[in-house]
Motif scaffolding. Structure first.
Motif, mmCIF file in Angstrom:
data_model
loop_
_atom_site.group_PDB
_atom_site.id
_atom_site.type_symbol
_atom_site.label_atom_id
_atom_site.label_comp_id
_atom_site.label_asym_id
_atom_site.label_seq_id
_atom_site.Cartn_x
_atom_site.Cartn_y
_atom_site.Cartn_z
ATOM 1 N N VAL A 80 44.714 31.339 33.601
ATOM 2 C CA VAL A 80 45.049 30.057 34.213
ATOM 3 C C VAL A 80 43.978 29.643 35.214
ATOM 4 O O VAL A 80 43.530 28.484 35.250
ATOM 5 C CB VAL A 80 46.430 30.148 34.899
ATOM 6 N N MET A 81 43.533 30.581 36.050
ATOM 7 C CA MET A 81 42.587 30.268 37.112
ATOM 8 C C MET A 81 41.198 29.949 36.591
ATOM 9 O O MET A 81 40.396 29.311 37.290
ATOM 10 C CB MET A 81 42.525 31.431 38.102
ATOM 11 N N THR A 82 40.888 30.364 35.378
ATOM 12 C CA THR A 82 39.549 30.134 34.824
ATOM 13 C C THR A 82 39.536 29.060 33.739
ATOM 14 O O THR A 82 38.537 28.894 33.053
ATOM 15 C CB THR A 82 38.977 31.451 34.272
ATOM 16 N N HIS A 83 40.638 28.317 33.587
ATOM 17 C CA HIS A 83 40.694 27.207 32.629
ATOM 18 C C HIS A 83 41.249 25.965 33.336
ATOM 19 O O HIS A 83 42.395 25.576 33.115
ATOM 20 C CB HIS A 83 41.564 27.568 31.421
ATOM 21 N N PRO A 84 40.436 25.339 34.189
ATOM 22 C CA PRO A 84 40.939 24.204 34.984
ATOM 23 C C PRO A 84 41.133 22.913 34.210
ATOM 24 O O PRO A 84 41.900 22.052 34.642
ATOM 25 C CB PRO A 84 39.866 24.037 36.063
ATOM 26 N N PRO A 111 32.869 26.277 39.696
ATOM 27 C CA PRO A 111 34.327 26.399 39.612
ATOM 28 C C PRO A 111 34.868 27.165 40.809
ATOM 29 O O PRO A 111 34.258 28.136 41.271
ATOM 30 C CB PRO A 111 34.544 27.173 38.303
ATOM 31 N N SER A 112 36.014 26.758 41.311
ATOM 32 C CA SER A 112 36.586 27.381 42.511
ATOM 33 C C SER A 112 36.831 28.871 42.336
ATOM 34 O O SER A 112 36.649 29.654 43.274
ATOM 35 C CB SER A 112 37.907 26.688 42.885
ATOM 36 N N ALA A 113 37.249 29.285 41.159
ATOM 37 C CA ALA A 113 37.588 30.692 40.949
ATOM 38 C C ALA A 113 36.368 31.591 40.908
ATOM 39 O O ALA A 113 36.479 32.799 41.129
ATOM 40 C CB ALA A 113 38.388 30.852 39.656
ATOM 41 N N GLU A 114 35.199 31.013 40.623
ATOM 42 C CA GLU A 114 33.989 31.814 40.444
ATOM 43 C C GLU A 114 33.012 31.715 41.615
ATOM 44 O O GLU A 114 32.089 32.528 41.732
ATOM 45 C CB GLU A 114 33.252 31.371 39.165
ATOM 46 N N ALA A 115 33.185 30.739 42.481
ATOM 47 C CA ALA A 115 32.177 30.439 43.504
ATOM 48 C C ALA A 115 32.058 31.564 44.530
ATOM 49 O O ALA A 115 33.051 32.133 44.980
ATOM 50 C CB ALA A 115 32.534 29.141 44.213
ATOM 51 N N THR A 116 30.814 31.870 44.898
ATOM 52 C CA THR A 116 30.530 32.835 45.961
ATOM 53 C C THR A 116 29.776 32.191 47.114
ATOM 54 O O THR A 116 29.637 32.799 48.177
ATOM 55 C CB THR A 116 29.697 34.007 45.415
ATOM 56 N N ARG A 117 29.306 30.968 46.929
ATOM 57 C CA ARG A 117 28.539 30.272 47.967
ATOM 58 C C ARG A 117 29.236 28.969 48.324
ATOM 59 O O ARG A 117 29.683 28.238 47.441
ATOM 60 C CB ARG A 117 27.116 29.973 47.454
ATOM 61 N N PHE A 118 29.344 28.686 49.615
ATOM 62 C CA PHE A 118 29.976 27.456 50.105
ATOM 63 C C PHE A 118 28.934 26.559 50.747
ATOM 64 O O PHE A 118 28.013 27.035 51.422
ATOM 65 C CB PHE A 118 31.058 27.767 51.134
#
Length: 558
Positions: free
Chosen positions: A247-251, A531-538
């Motif tokens: 679910v979290m990786t299929h927006p 994608p929000s679930a994968e991001a490591t940099r803001f």
């Protein structure tokens, strides 16, 4: 009516077993007040095995009136187990009122065989349950369904191809579109997704495993929702939940992953009389109002009840109203007794005024009134003459504006004081003058906002609040949109802020609140396009609200 206590021997020759409902369920039943008096003692036939569409054994409990005679049947299919609270809420209460109640655990839950899937098996397994019912000597051929949340989803799945026996449905704070449960405006509804993960994974295992998982999630919520990357962080509280990771990786709602998930088409038929019940602060309120709108367009018999409830309080504080509404609908369509039905199809609770209002339809289509934010933080009916920027703020995904109240699956859901949130520099407020007379709004609220950003990636969260004379700012409804802007020119975006029914009393003020999110209700937009679930940099972003923006209210005229 004086209930009979002896074994039932109807004309079919079926002899009812002598078992009583479980003690915990009977104890909970004894705590409820304000419900109709029971008409029958209740018997219990637990642990029946019903074959699913693929032959998997589905554990099923049967509740029944211990009185001679024929009674209609209610089918309740659940992934949350068959004990408390489902046993007393549906098994005992409705059997007391003269219904056979079949409470069944979905595949892979509550002792049933097979593997649980969020949506792929419910239509076929519902049909299999009806096929089994046809073989039971106590089944009269008159069937209804009832239940909340996912128990509403299985009803819509059955209604896609309704069996001829299905005469009525009661969808209480019920799901029909899983994608819309997890995503809004392109953003992941993070806190609710985690709560659903805990419920689906642990509730069917019993009360204590569910309570422990919920407490673990609460203790680790900040750590989990602040993780980079977000994906997989929930495992410290919930363990591996493969479907939640998917679910979290299929927006994207158009992703093949979500194909067949929505049951919205079921309401486009006029086949089954359906009662829809929801609350203004329910996480599924938008879905429920759309369900009712589709039913009305299809021309079938339908009703709508909207109370001052959240997803959970509808079955707690709101249960006397919800139960009475449900019982009246089922008696009308399964027993031919229409004396309990309301004279109008719609009843809504009006906040601020704290009254119920009966309506012929929803929404009642009052005129839409525009309120315009101005540069000095005011909100006015007058469209500002000046053009240009109204206000700017810097949003840092590493320090996001917190979520306060609203449609959540937690105790913090519902109306809350927003004063602390509104004191932040990254939250804009535009407030109208004290009202000289009450203002009533009934229907969907939206904000038409002209926004520019310096990075091109941002979320826009808009909220309507009622500010009382003591300056307490209370949220009524809200919404979020994930946007992608190009260049420095403002882009116009409409934020659907859901619907409400509310009276702003004289002396109160109308407030529009604008920010770049509400965390952890929504997953943070990293500002980078990842994608929000994968991001490591803001990446922080500056947002500017421009003139020409407006708050659109469905305002009733005196």
């Amino acid at each position: 009516m004086t209930p009979h206590t002896h074994d039932v021997v109807p004309r079919s020759g079926w002899v009812a077993p002598s078992g009583k409902p479980p003690l915990a369920s009977r104890m909970m039943r004894a705590t409820w007040r304000g419900l109709p008096a029971k008409q029958h003692d209740v018997g219990w036939e637990p642990g029946l095995v019903v074959p699913a569409a693929d032959g998997s054994p589905l554990r099923t409990d049967h509740y029944f009136p211990r009185t001679k005679g024929d009674f209609p049947t209610l089918l309740v299919r659940s992934p949350y187990g068959r004990g408390v609270p489902w046993s007393p809420l549906y098994g005992i209460l409705f059997a007391e009122q003269g219904f056979h109640v079949v409470l069944q655990s979905c595949r892979g839950t509550g002792g049933s065989g097979g593997r649980f899937d969020l949506w792929r098996n419910e239509a076929a397994d519902g049909q299999a349950a009806v096929s089994w019912l046809r073989e039971q000597p106590w089944f009269t051929g008159t069937l209804g369904t009832i239940g909340p949340s996912y128990l509403g989803y299985v009803q819509w799945a059955l209604a896609l191809d309704p069996p001829p026996e299905l005469k009525a449905m009661v969808v209480q704070v019920g799901l029909d579109d899983p994608h819309a449960l997890f995503y809004e405006g392109g953003a992941l509804l993070l806190e609710n997704a985690l709560a659903v993960g805990a419920g689906m994974t642990y509730q069917h295992r019993g009360l204590m495993p569910f309570v422990r998982s919920t407490l673990r999630l609460q203790r680790r919520l900040r750590e989990i929702t602040g993780a980079r990357p977000l994906r997989g962080a929930y495992e410290s509280a919930l363990g591996e939940v493969p479907w939640l990771d998917e679910v979290m990786t299929h927006p994207d709602a158009d992703d093949p992953y979500w194909h067949g998930a929505s049951m919205a088409a079921a309401a486009e038929q006029a086949a089954v009389p359906t009662s829809v019940i929801t609350g203004w602060h329910d996480v599924l309120a938008d879905q429920n109002l759309r369900q009712f709108a589709r039913l009305r367009r299809a021309g079938g018999e339908s009703s709508l009840l909207v109370g001052p409830w959240t997803h959970t309080s509808a079955l707690q504080q709101g249960w006397p109203e919800v139960f009475s509404e449900s019982l009246a609908w089922l008696r009308a369509h399964l027993c031919g007794d229409r004396t309990g039905l309301r004279p109008t199809p719609v009843r809504v609770h009006v906040g601020g005024e704290d009254v119920w209002r009966d309506l012929d339809d929803w929404p009642p289509a009052p005129a839409t009134t525009a309120w315009f934010p101005a540069e000095n933080g005011t909100l006015s009916r007058q469209d500002p003459v000046e053009s240009g920027p109204l206000a700017s703020f810097r949003h840092d995904p590493a320090d996001p504006a917190p979520s306060v109240g609203g449609p959540l699956l937690s105790r913090s859901a519902g109306p809350r004081d927003n004063s602390a949130r509104e004191a932040r520099e990254d939250v804009l407020t535009f407030t109208g003058p004290p009202l000289t007379e009450p203002v009533d709004i009934l229907g969907p609220v939206s904000a038409r906002l002209r926004i520019s950003t310096d990075t091109g990636h941002a979320d826009v969260f808009a909220r309507l609040c009622d500010v009382d004379p003591e300056n307490r700012s209370t949220n009524l409804c809200d919404g979020l949109v994930r946007l992608r802007t190009t260049g420095q020119a403002p882009s116009e975006v409409t934020v659907a802020m859901k619907a409400t029914a509310h009276r702003f009393a004289a002396g109160h003020r109308i407030r529009l609140q604008v920010s770049a999110g509400a965390h952890p209700r929504y997953a943070r937009n990293p500002g980078t396009g990842e994608p929000s679930a994968e991001a490591t940099r803001f990446l922080p972003v500056h947002l500017t609200l421009h003139s020409g923006s407006a708050l659109m209210l469905p305002q009733e005229t005196p």
